[in-house]
Design a protein around this motif. Structure first.
Motif, PDB file in Angstrom:
ATOM      1  N   GLU A 293      20.105  -6.667  61.117  1.00  0.00           N
ATOM      2  CA  GLU A 293      19.535  -6.286  59.824  1.00  0.00           C
ATOM      3  C   GLU A 293      18.076  -6.710  59.730  1.00  0.00           C
ATOM      4  O   GLU A 293      17.236  -5.971  59.219  1.00  0.00           O
ATOM      5  CB  GLU A 293      20.354  -6.918  58.692  1.00  0.00           C
TER       6      GLU A 293
ATOM      7  N   HIS B 116      12.876  -0.380  58.765  1.00  0.00           N
ATOM      8  CA  HIS B 116      12.814   0.729  59.733  1.00  0.00           C
ATOM      9  C   HIS B 116      14.218   1.109  60.179  1.00  0.00           C
ATOM     10  O   HIS B 116      14.443   1.393  61.354  1.00  0.00           O
ATOM     11  CB  HIS B 116      11.989   0.343  60.950  1.00  0.00           C
ATOM     12  N   GLU B 117      15.154   1.090  59.259  1.00  0.00           N
ATOM     13  CA  GLU B 117      16.550   1.283  59.612  1.00  0.00           C
ATOM     14  C   GLU B 117      16.800   2.664  60.213  1.00  0.00           C
ATOM     15  O   GLU B 117      16.200   3.652  59.794  1.00  0.00           O
ATOM     16  CB  GLU B 117      17.436   1.120  58.370  1.00  0.00           C
TER      17      GLU B 117
ATOM     18  N   GLU C 183      22.598  -1.715  66.509  1.00  0.00           N
ATOM     19  CA  GLU C 183      23.153  -2.880  67.206  1.00  0.00           C
ATOM     20  C   GLU C 183      22.930  -2.769  68.708  1.00  0.00           C
ATOM     21  O   GLU C 183      22.574  -3.742  69.374  1.00  0.00           O
ATOM     22  CB  GLU C 183      24.644  -3.006  66.876  1.00  0.00           C
TER      23      GLU C 183
ATOM     24  N   PRO D 266      22.883  10.024  55.048  1.00  0.00           N
ATOM     25  CA  PRO D 266      22.420   9.066  54.041  1.00  0.00           C
ATOM     26  C   PRO D 266      22.783   7.625  54.377  1.00  0.00           C
ATOM     27  O   PRO D 266      22.308   6.708  53.719  1.00  0.00           O
ATOM     28  CB  PRO D 266      23.157   9.512  52.772  1.00  0.00           C
ATOM     29  N   LEU D 267      23.619   7.425  55.381  1.00  0.00           N
ATOM     30  CA  LEU D 267      24.107   6.078  55.664  1.00  0.00           C
ATOM     31  C   LEU D 267      23.380   5.457  56.863  1.00  0.00           C
ATOM     32  O   LEU D 267      22.790   6.158  57.686  1.00  0.00           O
ATOM     33  CB  LEU D 267      25.612   6.099  55.931  1.00  0.00           C
ATOM     34  N   LEU D 268      23.464   4.136  56.935  1.00  0.00           N
ATOM     35  CA  LEU D 268      22.837   3.417  58.036  1.00  0.00           C
ATOM     36  C   LEU D 268      23.609   3.656  59.329  1.00  0.00           C
ATOM     37  O   LEU D 268      24.828   3.778  59.321  1.00  0.00           O
ATOM     38  CB  LEU D 268      22.832   1.922  57.729  1.00  0.00           C
ATOM     39  N   ASP D 269      22.870   3.724  60.417  1.00  0.00           N
ATOM     40  CA  ASP D 269      23.505   3.909  61.722  1.00  0.00           C
ATOM     41  C   ASP D 269      23.578   2.558  62.426  1.00  0.00           C
ATOM     42  O   ASP D 269      22.727   2.214  63.241  1.00  0.00           O
ATOM     43  CB  ASP D 269      22.694   4.913  62.539  1.00  0.00           C
ATOM     44  N   GLU D 270      24.606   1.789  62.079  1.00  0.00           N
ATOM     45  CA  GLU D 270      24.706   0.424  62.589  1.00  0.00           C
ATOM     46  C   GLU D 270      24.893   0.400  64.106  1.00  0.00           C
ATOM     47  O   GLU D 270      24.402  -0.501  64.784  1.00  0.00           O
ATOM     48  CB  GLU D 270      25.882  -0.306  61.934  1.00  0.00           C
ATOM     49  N   VAL D 271      25.616   1.391  64.634  1.00  0.00           N
ATOM     50  CA  VAL D 271      25.924   1.381  66.069  1.00  0.00           C
ATOM     51  C   VAL D 271      24.641   1.487  66.887  1.00  0.00           C
ATOM     52  O   VAL D 271      24.394   0.689  67.794  1.00  0.00           O
ATOM     53  CB  VAL D 271      26.910   2.517  66.401  1.00  0.00           C
ATOM     54  N   THR D 272      23.799   2.459  66.541  1.00  0.00           N
ATOM     55  CA  THR D 272      22.537   2.626  67.265  1.00  0.00           C
ATOM     56  C   THR D 272      21.677   1.374  67.148  1.00  0.00           C
ATOM     57  O   THR D 272      21.109   0.892  68.142  1.00  0.00           O
ATOM     58  CB  THR D 272      21.774   3.839  66.700  1.00  0.00           C
TER      59      THR D 272
ATOM     60  N   ARG E 195      22.118   7.741  59.789  1.00  0.00           N
ATOM     61  CA  ARG E 195      22.894   8.950  60.109  1.00  0.00           C
ATOM     62  C   ARG E 195      23.188   9.597  58.787  1.00  0.00           C
ATOM     63  O   ARG E 195      24.015   9.098  58.043  1.00  0.00           O
ATOM     64  CB  ARG E 195      24.228   8.575  60.758  1.00  0.00           C
TER      65      ARG E 195
END
Ligand SMILES: Nc1ncnc2c1ncn2[C@@H]1O[C@H](COP(=O)(O)OP(=O)(O)OP(=O)(O)O)[C@@H](O)[C@H]1O
Ligand SMILES: [Mg+2]
Lengths: 390, 246
Positions: free
Chosen positions: B102, B108-109, B122, B114-120, B112
């Protein structure tokens, strides 16, 4: 991990507040069991339906409080804003003859306006929010009296949609079950896609049984609630709206950029600014959302009571909403908490209130007990913060 | 090495006061691509203020900031970032309540829809940290739970996101152990090889002499000499920093 290790790590997570709203949810269940032991009517479907219906309006206000607490601020005037919104709806629609929807929109606009003023005071002048929202509390209460005029009380006809929505509208069983199915399916789909993507990216994943267990737990939990409330009148429309708003806010806080910014600003506003977060806009969004939700809470309250008066949103509502957010586990120190703490917190407060009433105890006992619970919650919050910093 | 090319980032006659305290007085400075510039000076010499002026954390009272030779107003760190200037502040500017991923992507999140792409995020976070040979227990622990050196690694990794042209680091070695310092200095050399301009401030003359091409000395807010690192002795630098004439 052996049993001892698991116990130790759970204790550590409890101490630092990493378990989120789970501990408070356990406390809620305990409160329910205690009151049930004292009065067998407490856990009846009839009483629980009433309880959820009563909790909704103040719960919506508490959800707004959760947002301001998240950015490390507080809005002490949410009750007054809800009272003013109630007055605007009642006076606008009944006395001035506006269409009801217009009066509702006007009330929400009042919330947006108040929040914008607070945000401007905070971001431009850097005044601490508890000071200007306390000033706002007085000003807005005065405005509420002025709007209500000399009679001080306005009634809404029972057949109006707002009143019916808040008092007698319940989800049809089919609708309730369809929503449960959709939510569970959506949750499962989200979890599975997430897992598949993580496996593809060669990132660590939780064991499959955990995913299955979570989905099953969600499905079971929702089904029990819907089935049990369904033996009485079912899930109230206004309560469903409240839970829907909580779920949406939770999604936004955890999974969108805005939510990340909110948590960053609450954790360390200066660091967030240096990292490129539009800190001002984040404060504006939090204050505006809080006041608007407070106004929406007022609109729902006027529908539930079919009346607005000078007592609407007074002392009690204000403190209950703020207490609920904190009792639900959202930190007063900013940057930590959950939208669900509005739901769990308001259910705790409302359960205490209903339970004591069932035991024929009066208002005074209710205030004392709620106050003590709040004190415990604040103490836990402070201790958890210390444990995190140690 | 610097040649006669236009500096990527430069200060021209920059001054900054905090009330009566004059933190920077008429400072000129250039950073070129493929170059490591070190700014040294005692406590309170104005190093952090200089870094602030270069990275948009503060706006100078007088003088100009030039990017590729043209004046710019860095009203905010995100503006500087947009122009390819990344910063690692002395206080690191990490949010202790957010986890490593985070913090790395704050502002600069990856998304995907409207949601955050946590996988990319991480996945890339691990790549970045490995590239720095940084050892963190997990990228999903809050930064509050990391050691000083680990936090520094996170802050440096964050500055490398999006391939900035100039990286400005305020006292990057202050919290590092011996081995981490050596690794950091190697990293700085790698950054120079890859064509980045690097500006770092330090107290440690040894570290600076090991890695810098040019050394600028700040004393009481003014530049007190500019030295070619290869041809300057420790004693000369010390004299310039402390202001003792020999
Ligand atoms: N926010 C502030 N308000 C008032 N004075 C300040 C502020 N920041 C810095 N100063 C003053 O400006 C001068 C330069 O400070 P600066 O932090 O740039 O020094 P520095 O070289 O980075 O020191 P250090 O090595 O201790 O980090 C000091 O005299 C300091 O007291
Ligand atoms: Mg400094």
């Amino acid at each position: 991990m052996n049993d001892l290790g698991l116990a130790a790590s759970t204790w550590q997570r409890l101490r630092t507040g990493d378990l989120g709203v789970l501990p408070v949810a356990v406390v809620l269940v305990l409160i329910g069991l205690v009151f049930q032991a004292l009065n067998p009517h407490f856990l009846s479907a009839d009483n629980l339906v009433n309880l959820t219906q009563q909790a909704a309006a103040t719960g919506v206000i508490a959800l707004g409080v959760v947002l301001t607490l998240h950015v490390g601020q507080i809005d002490l005037s949410v009750g007054a804003v809800s009272g003013l919104a109630a007055a605007v709806v009642a006076v606008g629609s009944v006395q001035l003859g506006w269409p009801l929807w217009l009066a509702v929109l006007a009330a929400l606009a009042v919330g947006v306006l108040v929040g914008s003023i607070y945000a401007a005071l905070h971001t431009r002048l850097a005044v601490p929010s508890f000071v200007f929202t306390l000033a706002g509390l007085l000003v807005i209460t005065g405005l509420q009296m002025r709007v209500l005029g000399p009679t001080g009380s306005v009634n809404l006809p029972f057949e109006w949609w707002l009143v019916r929505f808040c008092q007698t509208a319940f989800l049809a069983p089919a609708t309730s079950w369809a929503i449960v199915a959709l939510v569970v399916a959506g949750y499962a789909a989200g979890r599975v896609t997430d897992r598949v993507r993580r496996v593809r990216a060669e990132l660590p994943v939780a064991p499959l049984w955990q995913v299955v267990a979570r989905v099953v737990a969600l499905a079971a939990g929702l089904s029990v609630v819907v089935a049990y409330l369904g033996t009485n009148r079912g899930v109230g429309a206004v309560f469903a709206l409240f839970v829907g708003l909580v779920a949406l806010t939770d999604l936004m806080l955890r999974r969108t950029r805005w939510g990340r910014f909110v948590r960053a600003v609450g954790g360390d506003a200066e660091a967030a600014r240096k990292a490129g977060v539009p800190v001002r806009r984040v404060f504006v969004s939090a204050f505006v959302a809080c006041s608007t939700l407070a106004a929406l809470g007022g609109v729902l309250a006027v529908g539930r009571l079919a009346a607005a008066n000078q007592g609407s949103g007074a002392g009690d509502t204000n403190l209950t909403a703020i207490a609920a957010a904190v009792i639900g586990g959202t930190s007063l120190f900013g940057g930590r908490g959950s939208a669900w703490s509005a739901l769990v917190g308001i259910l705790v407060v409302q359960s205490i209130s209903t339970g004591l009433t069932l035991l024929n105890l009066d208002q005074s006992a209710r205030l004392v007990v709620t106050g003590l619970v709040l004190a415990v919650a604040v103490t836990i919050d402070a201790l958890q913060r210390r444990a995190r910093e140690a | 090495m610097t040649g006669s090319t236009v500096p990527v980032l430069a200060l021209l006659g920059v001054s900054k006061s905090y009330g009566a305290a004059r933190a920077l007085v008429d400072v000129d400075l250039q950073v070129h691509a493929h170059e490591v510039v070190a700014v040294i000076g005692d406590n309170g010499a104005g190093k952090s203020t200089l870094v602030g002026a270069l990275t948009g954390a503060l706006v100078p009272d007088e003088g100009e900031v030039l990017v590729d030779g043209s004046p710019v107003t860095l009203s905010d760190p995100s503006v500087a970032r947009g122009l390819g200037i990344a910063a690692v502040f002395q206080d690191l500017a990490l949010c202790a309540n957010l986890d490593v991923v985070e913090n790395l992507y704050l502002g600069h999140e990856a998304q995907r829809g409207p949601l955050l792409d946590e996988v990319t995020m991480e996945k890339h976070a691990w790549e970045l940290l490995n590239q720095l040979a940084a050892r963190v227990p997990s990228v999903r622990v809050p930064v509050a739970a990391l050691s000083g050196g680990q936090r520094q690694a996170v802050a440096i990794a964050r500055s490398l996101l999006g391939e900035p042209r100039v990286i400005v680091l305020d006292e990057p070695t202050a919290a590092l152990g011996l081995r981490q310092t050596a690794e950091f200095l190697t990293l700085v050399e790698r950054l120079r090889e890859r064509g980045h301009g690097v500006l770092l401030t330090s107290h440690s003359l040894a570290d600076v002499q090991a890695v810098a091409d040019r050394i600028v000395v700040l004393r009481l807010g003014r530049t007190n000499g500019e030295f070619d690192a290869a041809r300057t002795s420790y004693e000369e630098l010390l004299a310039a920093v402390t202001g003792i004439q020999r």
